[in-house]
Write a protein that holds these residues in place. Sequence first.
Motif, short mmCIF file in Angstrom:
data_model
loop_
_atom_site.label_atom_id
_atom_site.label_comp_id
_atom_site.label_asym_id
_atom_site.label_seq_id
_atom_site.Cartn_x
_atom_site.Cartn_y
_atom_site.Cartn_z
N MET A 51 0.84 -1.19 0.00
CA MET A 51 0.00 0.00 0.00
C MET A 51 0.88 1.25 0.00
O MET A 51 1.77 1.38 0.83
CB MET A 51 -0.92 -0.01 1.23
CG MET A 51 -1.89 -1.18 1.21
SD MET A 51 -2.69 -1.52 2.81
CE MET A 51 -3.30 0.08 3.28
N ALA A 52 0.61 2.16 -0.94
CA ALA A 52 1.37 3.41 -1.04
C ALA A 52 0.45 4.58 -0.69
O ALA A 52 -0.58 4.78 -1.32
CB ALA A 52 1.91 3.58 -2.45
N LEU A 53 0.86 5.36 0.31
CA LEU A 53 0.08 6.49 0.81
C LEU A 53 0.59 7.79 0.22
O LEU A 53 1.79 8.06 0.21
CB LEU A 53 0.17 6.56 2.33
CG LEU A 53 -0.44 7.79 3.02
CD1 LEU A 53 -1.94 7.84 2.83
CD2 LEU A 53 -0.08 7.79 4.50
N THR A 54 -0.36 8.61 -0.28
CA THR A 54 -0.06 10.00 -0.63
C THR A 54 -1.11 10.87 0.05
O THR A 54 -2.24 10.44 0.30
CB THR A 54 -0.07 10.25 -2.15
OG1 THR A 54 -1.34 9.86 -2.68
CG2 THR A 54 1.03 9.49 -2.84
N ALA A 75 -6.63 11.63 2.10
CA ALA A 75 -5.57 10.64 1.92
C ALA A 75 -5.91 9.73 0.76
O ALA A 75 -7.08 9.48 0.46
CB ALA A 75 -5.41 9.81 3.19
N GLU A 76 -4.86 9.24 0.12
CA GLU A 76 -5.03 8.32 -1.00
C GLU A 76 -4.08 7.14 -0.80
O GLU A 76 -2.87 7.33 -0.64
CB GLU A 76 -4.70 9.02 -2.31
CG GLU A 76 -4.75 8.14 -3.52
CD GLU A 76 -4.35 8.88 -4.79
OE1 GLU A 76 -3.35 8.48 -5.42
OE2 GLU A 76 -5.05 9.87 -5.13
N TYR A 77 -4.63 5.95 -0.77
CA TYR A 77 -3.83 4.73 -0.72
C TYR A 77 -4.02 4.00 -2.04
O TYR A 77 -5.13 3.89 -2.54
CB TYR A 77 -4.30 3.79 0.40
CG TYR A 77 -3.49 3.88 1.66
CD1 TYR A 77 -2.19 3.39 1.70
CD2 TYR A 77 -4.03 4.42 2.82
CE1 TYR A 77 -1.44 3.46 2.87
CE2 TYR A 77 -3.30 4.48 3.98
CZ TYR A 77 -2.00 3.99 4.01
OH TYR A 77 -1.27 4.05 5.16
N LEU A 137 -6.05 -0.80 -7.21
CA LEU A 137 -7.07 -0.15 -6.39
C LEU A 137 -6.56 1.19 -5.90
O LEU A 137 -5.37 1.36 -5.62
CB LEU A 137 -7.42 -1.02 -5.19
CG LEU A 137 -7.91 -2.44 -5.48
CD1 LEU A 137 -8.08 -3.21 -4.19
CD2 LEU A 137 -9.20 -2.40 -6.29
N VAL A 138 -7.47 2.14 -5.78
CA VAL A 138 -7.17 3.41 -5.14
C VAL A 138 -8.28 3.67 -4.12
O VAL A 138 -9.46 3.54 -4.43
CB VAL A 138 -7.03 4.59 -6.14
CG1 VAL A 138 -8.29 4.80 -6.94
CG2 VAL A 138 -6.62 5.86 -5.42
N ALA A 139 -7.87 3.96 -2.89
CA ALA A 139 -8.81 4.27 -1.81
C ALA A 139 -8.66 5.75 -1.49
O ALA A 139 -7.57 6.21 -1.14
CB ALA A 139 -8.50 3.42 -0.59
N ILE A 166 -13.32 3.05 -2.43
CA ILE A 166 -12.24 2.30 -3.07
C ILE A 166 -12.67 2.06 -4.51
O ILE A 166 -13.75 1.53 -4.76
CB ILE A 166 -11.96 0.96 -2.38
CG1 ILE A 166 -11.55 1.17 -0.92
CG2 ILE A 166 -10.86 0.19 -3.14
CD1 ILE A 166 -11.37 -0.12 -0.13
N TYR A 167 -11.82 2.48 -5.43
CA TYR A 167 -12.09 2.32 -6.85
C TYR A 167 -11.13 1.30 -7.47
O TYR A 167 -9.97 1.21 -7.04
CB TYR A 167 -11.87 3.64 -7.61
CG TYR A 167 -12.84 4.73 -7.26
CD1 TYR A 167 -14.08 4.81 -7.90
CD2 TYR A 167 -12.52 5.69 -6.31
CE1 TYR A 167 -14.97 5.82 -7.60
CE2 TYR A 167 -13.41 6.71 -6.00
CZ TYR A 167 -14.63 6.76 -6.64
OH TYR A 167 -15.52 7.77 -6.33
N ARG A 168 -11.59 0.59 -8.47
CA ARG A 168 -10.71 -0.18 -9.35
C ARG A 168 -10.20 0.80 -10.39
O ARG A 168 -10.96 1.63 -10.90
CB ARG A 168 -11.46 -1.33 -9.99
CG ARG A 168 -10.59 -2.21 -10.87
CD ARG A 168 -11.29 -3.44 -11.41
NE ARG A 168 -12.68 -3.21 -11.75
CZ ARG A 168 -13.70 -3.92 -11.25
NH1 ARG A 168 -13.49 -4.88 -10.40
NH2 ARG A 168 -14.93 -3.66 -11.62
N VAL A 169 -8.92 0.73 -10.71
CA VAL A 169 -8.30 1.65 -11.67
C VAL A 169 -8.11 0.92 -12.99
O VAL A 169 -7.57 -0.19 -13.03
CB VAL A 169 -6.94 2.15 -11.14
CG1 VAL A 169 -6.25 3.02 -12.17
CG2 VAL A 169 -7.12 2.89 -9.82
#
Length: 159
Positions: free
Chosen positions: A31-34, A41-43, A105-107, A125-128
């Motif tokens: 998991m990568a957090l920005t 927040a975006e994971y 995925l992006v949360a 949570i989206y599928r990209v």
Amino acid sequence: MSELIPSPVPELATMVAAYNQMNHYGRANGMALTVPEPGRAEYRMTVCEEHLSSPNTCHGGVLAGLMDAALGAAALTLAFTKLEFVSTVEFKMNYLHAVHLHDELVALGTVDHAGNSLVVSSCVIYRVQNGQEDVAVARGLGTFNRYPANKRDFAKLVM
């Protein structure tokens, strides 16, 4: 509590970097957090074989972990502005679509309410697909308790 807050409070980017350093769960799950700004927040993560519960299908607990992480990170980034930490009080989520092996995925977590002791945040949570958010696979809502960061020795990492 003001005597616990250094002057000036460290930059958000410094605190997020320190958090990423101590967040073993996020790293172990890819998991990568920005953090675009406090309260958001975006994971991101890609579903791997170790995340599957049946052939080609992601375990719901993986999505729950991603959901809790994004909800909590949104609350945490806002709490950081006062050198506070958060802990999950409760969260709920709805699973909307199945998630499969190699799905990206992006949360996206957002603070909806910040009180003196509790923070409420929501997440999708989206599928990209092709670099774009394609379909919402889960939605959730969480409540988090705020407390001084020095209770977890976090302040030492950012001073």
